[in-house]
Design a protein around this motif. Sequence first.
Motif, PDB file in Angstrom:
ATOM      1  N   ALA A  60       0.825  -1.200   0.000  1.00 51.94           N
ATOM      2  CA  ALA A  60       0.000   0.000   0.000  1.00 51.94           C
ATOM      3  C   ALA A  60       0.865   1.258   0.000  1.00 51.94           C
ATOM      4  O   ALA A  60       2.010   1.248   0.454  1.00 51.94           O
ATOM      5  CB  ALA A  60      -0.919  -0.003   1.223  1.00 51.94           C
ATOM      6  N   HIS A  61       0.295   2.339  -0.512  1.00 51.02           N
ATOM      7  CA  HIS A  61       0.955   3.647  -0.486  1.00 51.02           C
ATOM      8  C   HIS A  61       0.174   4.526   0.493  1.00 51.02           C
ATOM      9  O   HIS A  61      -0.988   4.845   0.256  1.00 51.02           O
ATOM     10  CB  HIS A  61       0.970   4.275  -1.879  1.00 51.02           C
ATOM     11  N   VAL A  62       0.831   4.904   1.582  1.00 48.53           N
ATOM     12  CA  VAL A  62       0.165   5.604   2.669  1.00 48.53           C
ATOM     13  C   VAL A  62       0.727   7.015   2.804  1.00 48.53           C
ATOM     14  O   VAL A  62       1.948   7.213   2.816  1.00 48.53           O
ATOM     15  CB  VAL A  62       0.322   4.848   4.001  1.00 48.53           C
ATOM     16  N   MET A  63      -0.162   7.989   2.912  1.00 50.21           N
ATOM     17  CA  MET A  63       0.219   9.376   3.177  1.00 50.21           C
ATOM     18  C   MET A  63      -0.562   9.853   4.391  1.00 50.21           C
ATOM     19  O   MET A  63      -1.783   9.673   4.453  1.00 50.21           O
ATOM     20  CB  MET A  63      -0.059  10.270   1.973  1.00 50.21           C
ATOM     21  N   VAL A  64       0.140  10.446   5.367  1.00 55.37           N
ATOM     22  CA  VAL A  64      -0.483  10.890   6.612  1.00 55.37           C
ATOM     23  C   VAL A  64      -0.402  12.412   6.690  1.00 55.37           C
ATOM     24  O   VAL A  64       0.668  13.000   6.522  1.00 55.37           O
ATOM     25  CB  VAL A  64       0.208  10.259   7.835  1.00 55.37           C
ATOM     26  N   HIS A  65      -1.551  13.043   6.924  1.00 54.14           N
ATOM     27  CA  HIS A  65      -1.640  14.499   6.995  1.00 54.14           C
ATOM     28  C   HIS A  65      -2.283  14.909   8.311  1.00 54.14           C
ATOM     29  O   HIS A  65      -2.961  14.126   8.965  1.00 54.14           O
ATOM     30  CB  HIS A  65      -2.501  15.061   5.851  1.00 54.14           C
ATOM     31  N   GLY A  66      -2.109  16.159   8.668  1.00 57.49           N
ATOM     32  CA  GLY A  66      -2.814  16.733   9.802  1.00 57.49           C
ATOM     33  C   GLY A  66      -4.005  17.550   9.322  1.00 57.49           C
ATOM     34  O   GLY A  66      -4.188  17.777   8.128  1.00 57.49           O
ATOM     35  N   GLY A  67      -4.815  17.987  10.278  1.00 59.91           N
ATOM     36  CA  GLY A  67      -5.914  18.874   9.924  1.00 59.91           C
ATOM     37  C   GLY A  67      -7.288  18.254   9.948  1.00 59.91           C
ATOM     38  O   GLY A  67      -8.289  18.967   9.831  1.00 59.91           O
ATOM     39  N   GLY A  68      -7.390  16.932  10.050  1.00 57.98           N
ATOM     40  CA  GLY A  68      -8.686  16.276  10.162  1.00 57.98           C
ATOM     41  C   GLY A  68      -9.590  16.444   8.959  1.00 57.98           C
ATOM     42  O   GLY A  68      -9.132  16.621   7.824  1.00 57.98           O
ATOM     43  N   VAL A  69     -10.893  16.397   9.207  1.00 58.93           N
ATOM     44  CA  VAL A  69     -11.897  16.377   8.138  1.00 58.93           C
ATOM     45  C   VAL A  69     -11.862  17.662   7.322  1.00 58.93           C
ATOM     46  O   VAL A  69     -11.957  17.639   6.089  1.00 58.93           O
ATOM     47  CB  VAL A  69     -13.302  16.151   8.721  1.00 58.93           C
ATOM     48  N   GLN A  70     -11.732  18.811   7.994  1.00 54.45           N
ATOM     49  CA  GLN A  70     -11.762  20.084   7.284  1.00 54.45           C
ATOM     50  C   GLN A  70     -10.621  20.196   6.283  1.00 54.45           C
ATOM     51  O   GLN A  70     -10.816  20.606   5.128  1.00 54.45           O
ATOM     52  CB  GLN A  70     -11.686  21.247   8.293  1.00 54.45           C
ATOM     53  N   ALA A  71      -9.422  19.802   6.678  1.00 51.37           N
ATOM     54  CA  ALA A  71      -8.269  19.844   5.760  1.00 51.37           C
ATOM     55  C   ALA A  71      -8.466  18.878   4.601  1.00 51.37           C
ATOM     56  O   ALA A  71      -8.089  19.179   3.464  1.00 51.37           O
ATOM     57  CB  ALA A  71      -6.985  19.517   6.520  1.00 51.37           C
ATOM     58  N   ALA A  72      -9.075  17.716   4.883  1.00 51.45           N
ATOM     59  CA  ALA A  72      -9.335  16.745   3.823  1.00 51.45           C
ATOM     60  C   ALA A  72     -10.301  17.324   2.800  1.00 51.45           C
ATOM     61  O   ALA A  72     -10.101  17.183   1.582  1.00 51.45           O
ATOM     62  CB  ALA A  72      -9.894  15.454   4.416  1.00 51.45           C
ATOM     63  N   MET A  73     -11.356  17.990   3.249  1.00 49.20           N
ATOM     64  CA  MET A  73     -12.333  18.576   2.322  1.00 49.20           C
ATOM     65  C   MET A  73     -11.678  19.626   1.430  1.00 49.20           C
ATOM     66  O   MET A  73     -11.914  19.667   0.222  1.00 49.20           O
ATOM     67  CB  MET A  73     -13.489  19.204   3.103  1.00 49.20           C
ATOM     68  N   GLU A  74     -10.848  20.459   2.009  1.00 51.91           N
ATOM     69  CA  GLU A  74     -10.174  21.489   1.219  1.00 51.91           C
ATOM     70  C   GLU A  74      -9.231  20.875   0.195  1.00 51.91           C
ATOM     71  O   GLU A  74      -9.139  21.338  -0.947  1.00 51.91           O
ATOM     72  CB  GLU A  74      -9.408  22.431   2.156  1.00 51.91           C
TER      73      GLU A  74
END
Length: 426
Positions: A60-74
Amino acid sequence: MSLEPHYDQNDPEASSSERERERLEQARPIPRITIHAWCDSAGVQRPIERAAEDRRMARAHVMVHGGGVQAAMEHYAQNTTPNLLLVETRVEPEYIMQQLSGLADVCDPSTRVVVIGHFNDVALYREMMRNGISEYMVAPVSLADLIATIESIYSSENEAPIGRTIAFVGAKGGVGASTLAHNIAWSVTTLFDNDVVIADMDLAFGTANINFDQDPAQGIAEAVFTPERVDETYLDRLLAKCSERLSLLAAPSTMERVYDFDEAAFAPIVEVMQATTPTVILDVPHGWHGWTRRTLAEADEVVVVATPELTNLRNTKNFVDTLKRLRPNDPPPHLILNQVGMPKRPEIDPEDFLEPLGISSFVTIPFDPQLFGTAATNGQMLAEMNPSHAVVQKFDELAHVLTGRREVKSSQAGMLNSILKKLKGK
């Protein structure tokens, strides 16, 4: 003597660690999928990062970001979503579904979503399941929890295979079906960060190894002649890496033996590829055998490549009519008219070619021997040479269509025909 695992009752941490290790040992490898995680706390982010480094997640190719749901929507308002999306939310249960509705607006329909929340609420869990969320996990989560959840999503008997199979076939030999299949596979993997496997099924005359400048010692022949060995691990050993996310199951391209197969000969190979890879490109040779008929009948998408000549029109019509009988509940195959505008060759006008087929739209690729010849000689895809070229843009458009991210606009055929008529008038 008891063979049950022994846990030190006075050491809860050791007991928990042993249980987690035992669960991990029972877990199967995660398939070749793209996973994005959007975390809102270090307590959730750390186990996801640990899971990404686990050997079971090696494909698998995994990328981890911060910011939760709001950052994901943007982010996904401007970018395509992955195969699997992990999002952490800290909002109260009564507001979670409202928050997730905004995320649903920017997600591809094929994306599966796992929500990590901070409230153990049965009613919330049931509501999420009704609304298509794959799983709801309550923080804190462990490495074993994450891997087990991902595995359960992709190994459930009730789940369809994760891989979308796209079969390319030429209406006649030499029309460029293999070249188009390879270039569109490249577009899929670069546009969407998805893993793609190309299966070159023309064992005697396959060209994928040349087009990608590969010389693998093994390939699809080893799999088809030893069906009892075909599983995920065995196929992994046979794949040649063309790029970080594009792999090739190469044909031997030799005539040292004949390649006569039963109707079901390639079915186990395709099934295993579907179980582990999001997009599987089947480069089907021009010919009509039991196994080619079955491969085309069972593919998720079929692409017929033709040149605008009378024999190609007849053969394309036969393909369309036959596939309509074999796939009565599916739309007709996609049509690519290739090598359009070849000098001094009498050609059928694209609109006239389309009329008897019952296909509403198609794509044309112009005749450009310099462009395609240079790429073939260099063992490169067109996008590697000139990513802004108009032909590459058409490949990108087809990649969107064939992976279900966009439909061909009904006006496209008319627009292309107008362009071609203008060119002919010059």
